[in-house]
Design an enzyme around this catalytic site. Structure first.
Site, PDB file in Angstrom:
ATOM      1  CG  HIS A  17      -6.420 -30.537  28.927  1.00 46.03           C
ATOM      2  ND1 HIS A  17      -7.365 -31.470  29.301  1.00 46.03           N
ATOM      3  CD2 HIS A  17      -6.155 -30.784  27.616  1.00 46.03           C
ATOM      4  CE1 HIS A  17      -7.669 -32.229  28.264  1.00 46.03           C
ATOM      5  NE2 HIS A  17      -6.937 -31.838  27.224  1.00 46.03           N
ATOM      6  CE  LYS A  41     -16.255 -37.353  20.502  1.00 42.88           C
ATOM      7  NZ  LYS A  41     -14.858 -37.042  20.268  1.00 42.88           N
ATOM      8  NE  ARG A  90      -1.538 -36.460  24.687  1.00 44.81           N
ATOM      9  CZ  ARG A  90      -2.745 -36.920  24.453  1.00 44.81           C
ATOM     10  NH1 ARG A  90      -3.547 -37.213  25.433  1.00 44.81           N
ATOM     11  NH2 ARG A  90      -3.152 -37.122  23.212  1.00 44.81           N
ATOM     12  CB  SER A 128     -10.301 -36.303  28.313  1.00 45.75           C
ATOM     13  OG  SER A 128      -9.754 -35.011  28.330  1.00 45.75           O
TER      14      SER A 128
END
Ligand code: PNS
Length: 165
Positions: A17, A41, A90, A128
């Protein structure tokens, strides 16, 4: 003045990031890193922790500002008066999800454009979720996260036998 917004969950921010933020901050006058506050969430870190980690990790980039948003990204974009969304790519596997997100946002706000920045090869496997998993099972995450994130991960998931009191 060109202002771009780099939205995400950032739970927590990774070096991947940071790389995308550095690349985009070099292209625009101002970059807002926008952390999603998702009431549905519960993440690993709360919104204040995520913002604090992002601020620490991006302190070396003067034109970056860390903020958070709730609800639709396009509403936040309009509130910020920005028409540029930054997303990192990515691998090809990211594309389908990103394409859907970009199309939905275009449907909702045709004036807003999504820009994709391709990551550096060394971060192409980073997420992450994978960082947290590797850390949790005792693997090395050296070079994958900023120092402040590593510190907080150690506080949150102390290695067995380590007394954190
Ligand atoms: O880091 P992430 O989890 O891939 O980021 C996803 C994010 C935050 C960019 C996306 O979930 C989002 O923009 N959520 C806000 C809700 C929204 O605007 N939804 C409409 C597009 S589907």
């Amino acid at each position: 003045m060109r202002k771009a917004v780099y939205p995400g969950s950032f739970d927590p921010i990774t070096n991947g990031h940071v790389y995308i933020a550095e690349r985009s901050a070099a292209l625009f006058d101002e970059l807002v890193v926008a952390v999603l506050y998702n009431t549905q969430k519960q993440g690993t870190f709360n919104i204040e922790e995520r913002k604090a980690m992002a601020r620490e990790a991006l302190i070396h980039i003067p034109n970056v500002h860390v903020s958070s948003f709730e609800g639709l990204l396009v509403d936040f974009m309009r509130q910020e008066r920005s028409r540029i969304i930054i997303r990192g790519l990515r691998a090809l596997s990211d594309f389908e999800y990103e394409f859907q997100l970009a199309q939905m946002n275009r449907q909702l706000a045709p004036e807003i454009e999504t820009f994709f920045i391709v990551t550096e090869a060394q971060y192409s496997y980073l997420s992450s979720r994978s960082v947290k998993e590797v850390f949790h099972f005792g693997g090395s995450i050296q070079g994958m996260v900023p120092p402040g994130v590593y510190r907080r991960l150690r506080e949150r998931f102390p290695p067995p036998g380590l007394d954190m009191r």
